[in-house]
Scaffold this motif. Structure first.
Motif, short mmCIF file in Angstrom:
data_model
loop_
_atom_site.label_atom_id
_atom_site.label_comp_id
_atom_site.label_asym_id
_atom_site.label_seq_id
_atom_site.Cartn_x
_atom_site.Cartn_y
_atom_site.Cartn_z
N ARG A 26 -0.07 3.24 2.96
CA ARG A 26 0.28 1.85 3.94
C ARG A 26 1.11 2.34 5.00
O ARG A 26 1.96 2.98 3.85
CB ARG A 26 0.75 0.97 3.13
N TYR A 45 -8.84 5.02 -3.72
CA TYR A 45 -7.50 3.72 -4.15
C TYR A 45 -7.48 4.10 -5.52
O TYR A 45 -8.69 4.29 -6.00
CB TYR A 45 -6.92 2.67 -3.35
N ILE A 49 -8.95 -1.70 -5.38
CA ILE A 49 -8.52 -3.02 -4.61
C ILE A 49 -8.44 -2.61 -3.62
O ILE A 49 -8.23 -1.34 -2.40
CB ILE A 49 -6.98 -2.59 -5.07
N ARG A 51 -7.59 -2.74 0.09
CA ARG A 51 -6.23 -3.12 1.58
C ARG A 51 -6.62 -3.33 2.47
O ARG A 51 -7.24 -2.97 3.20
CB ARG A 51 -5.66 -2.47 0.69
N TYR A 52 -6.04 -4.51 3.86
CA TYR A 52 -6.24 -5.30 4.57
C TYR A 52 -4.54 -5.60 5.39
O TYR A 52 -4.38 -5.81 4.65
CB TYR A 52 -7.24 -5.40 5.01
N PHE A 66 0.43 -8.30 4.54
CA PHE A 66 -0.94 -7.74 4.06
C PHE A 66 -1.56 -8.28 2.54
O PHE A 66 -0.69 -8.83 2.57
CB PHE A 66 0.19 -5.93 4.27
N LYS A 67 -2.33 -7.69 2.71
CA LYS A 67 -3.95 -8.20 1.58
C LYS A 67 -4.20 -7.33 0.82
O LYS A 67 -4.72 -6.37 1.10
CB LYS A 67 -4.65 -9.33 2.80
N GLU A 68 -4.32 -8.02 -0.19
CA GLU A 68 -5.03 -6.92 -1.43
C GLU A 68 -6.03 -7.56 -1.82
O GLU A 68 -5.69 -8.98 -2.21
CB GLU A 68 -4.74 -6.49 -2.01
#
Length: 104
Positions: A26, A45, A49, A51-52, A66-68
C-alpha cells in the motif's frame, strides 16, 4: 486540488491523481500538485484480505479511504498444488505468505 489542470508538471503528466498497482504494498503520498495511490494487493497478500481504496472528490478536496474485506481462499490454496504450476511452493510463499500451510 484544482478540478482541471492544463499544465504538465512533476513527471510530465497533467493528471492530479495517479493510481498504480502491481506492487502489492500500500502506498499513499502526495506532492504539492499530485496524489500517488496504490491500495495494495487485491488477493496476493499474506492474509486472506482484499484491500482497496475509495476516493471521494468533493469540489477541490480529495479524501482517500482504505478498505479491507476478508475472504475465504482455503479452496484456492488447497487446490493450487494440483495445477502443477512450476515453482508453485515458491509462489504460495511469496504471494500468499504460506497460508496454505494452515490447512495441511
Amino acid at each position: 486540488m484544482k478540478k482541471y489542470l492544463a499544465s504538465r508538471n512533476d513527471l510530465g503528466s497533467a493528471a492530479e491523481i495517479i493510481c498504480f498497482g502491481h506492487d502489492h504494498k500500500r502506498y499513499y503520498f502526495a506532492t504539492a500538485s499530485k496524489i500517488y495511490l496504490n491500495p495494495g494487493a487485491l488477493g496476493c497478500y499474506d492474509l486472506p484480505i482484499a484491500r482497496y481504496a475509495i476516493l471521494e472528490i468533493i469540489d477541490t478536496e480529495v479524501n482517500v479511504m482504505f478498505k479491507e474485506v476478508p475472504y475465504n481462499n482455503k479452496s484456492f490454496l488447497l487446490n493450487f498444488r494440483s495445477l502443477g504450476v512450476p515453482e508453485g511452493e515458491f509462489l504460495l510463499k511469496v504471494f500468499h505468505g504460506n497460508q496454505h500451510l494452515n490447512y495441511m
